[in-house]
Design an enzyme around this catalytic site. Sequence first.
Site, PDB file in Angstrom:
ATOM      1  N   GLY A  18       0.832  -1.196   0.000  1.00 49.77           N
ATOM      2  CA  GLY A  18       0.000   0.000   0.000  1.00 49.77           C
ATOM      3  C   GLY A  18       0.867   1.246   0.000  1.00 49.77           C
ATOM      4  O   GLY A  18       2.004   1.220   0.487  1.00 49.77           O
ATOM      5  N   HIS A  55      -4.567   2.150   7.520  1.00 49.88           N
ATOM      6  CA  HIS A  55      -3.173   2.617   7.624  1.00 49.88           C
ATOM      7  C   HIS A  55      -2.898   3.709   6.577  1.00 49.88           C
ATOM      8  O   HIS A  55      -2.353   4.762   6.904  1.00 49.88           O
ATOM      9  CB  HIS A  55      -2.245   1.410   7.440  1.00 49.88           C
ATOM     10  N   GLU A  56      -3.311   3.438   5.322  1.00 47.34           N
ATOM     11  CA  GLU A  56      -3.041   4.413   4.253  1.00 47.34           C
ATOM     12  C   GLU A  56      -3.876   5.684   4.439  1.00 47.34           C
ATOM     13  O   GLU A  56      -3.409   6.789   4.162  1.00 47.34           O
ATOM     14  CB  GLU A  56      -3.314   3.799   2.872  1.00 47.34           C
ATOM     15  N   GLN A  98       3.152   9.927   1.045  1.00 47.43           N
ATOM     16  CA  GLN A  98       4.484   9.310   1.137  1.00 47.43           C
ATOM     17  C   GLN A  98       5.395   9.660  -0.036  1.00 47.43           C
ATOM     18  O   GLN A  98       6.601   9.481   0.047  1.00 47.43           O
ATOM     19  CB  GLN A  98       4.350   7.776   1.238  1.00 47.43           C
ATOM     20  N   HIS A 137      -2.218   8.128   6.668  1.00 53.90           N
ATOM     21  CA  HIS A 137      -1.188   8.939   6.003  1.00 53.90           C
ATOM     22  C   HIS A 137      -1.793  10.228   5.451  1.00 53.90           C
ATOM     23  O   HIS A 137      -1.175  11.288   5.522  1.00 53.90           O
ATOM     24  CB  HIS A 137      -0.546   8.164   4.842  1.00 53.90           C
ATOM     25  N   CYS A 140       5.617  -0.138   7.186  1.00 48.78           N
ATOM     26  CA  CYS A 140       5.327   1.020   6.339  1.00 48.78           C
ATOM     27  C   CYS A 140       6.553   1.336   5.488  1.00 48.78           C
ATOM     28  O   CYS A 140       7.673   1.314   5.995  1.00 48.78           O
ATOM     29  CB  CYS A 140       4.982   2.217   7.225  1.00 48.78           C
ATOM     30  N   LEU A 141       6.337   1.639   4.215  1.00 51.56           N
ATOM     31  CA  LEU A 141       7.461   1.967   3.323  1.00 51.56           C
ATOM     32  C   LEU A 141       8.186   3.229   3.781  1.00 51.56           C
ATOM     33  O   LEU A 141       9.343   3.439   3.433  1.00 51.56           O
ATOM     34  CB  LEU A 141       6.971   2.129   1.879  1.00 51.56           C
TER      35      LEU A 141
HETATM   36 NI    NI Z   1       2.558   3.544   5.632  1.00 49.80          NI
END
Ligand code: NI
Length: 167
Positions: free
Chosen positions: A46, A133-134, A51, A137, A91-92
């Site tokens: 995701g 989660h996304e 991000q 962000h 998370c990336l």
């Molecule tokens: Ni994330």
Amino acid sequence: MAILPIIHYPDERLHTHAKPVAAVDDAIRRLISDMAETMYAAPGIGLAATQVDVHQRVIVIDISENRDQLLALVNPVIFKAEGRAEREEGCLSVPGIYEPVIRAARISVNFLNGEGKEVTLDAEGLLGVCIQHEMDHLEGKVFVEYLSRLKQTRIKQKLKKRLRETM
Ligand code: NI
């Protein structure tokens, strides 16, 4: 298509509140395809526009094993949330850190897809967690902010140390 640079925690830009998308036009479709390429290359399941330092309400997700079930969510809104479930998240933007977070177990979400069509989706398990989660962000929230202050400080130190080592 292009692979976009991903911002890493604790970069302040991750705390930006994203604006609603006015129309799903060619620019948004290009953003979606660039975000998808970035997510697949990372690799991740995701990615939120926040991000990649684009502060519009756009998310891409693909939790499929074959990486061929791309889900694009524009202007997502959760209108129903039930139960509580704990799951380990990563998370990336916080590479190498995995910690359990408690979230709603089941959600119902409204959004526009890449064609600008309104979609309603019921999600639970990994997909439900991923959407929540996304969406965080887009509000400027990173998952480690659910953890204790002490843990957050340790994670920040770890990431800064790693950054110094790679420079
Ligand atoms: Ni994330």
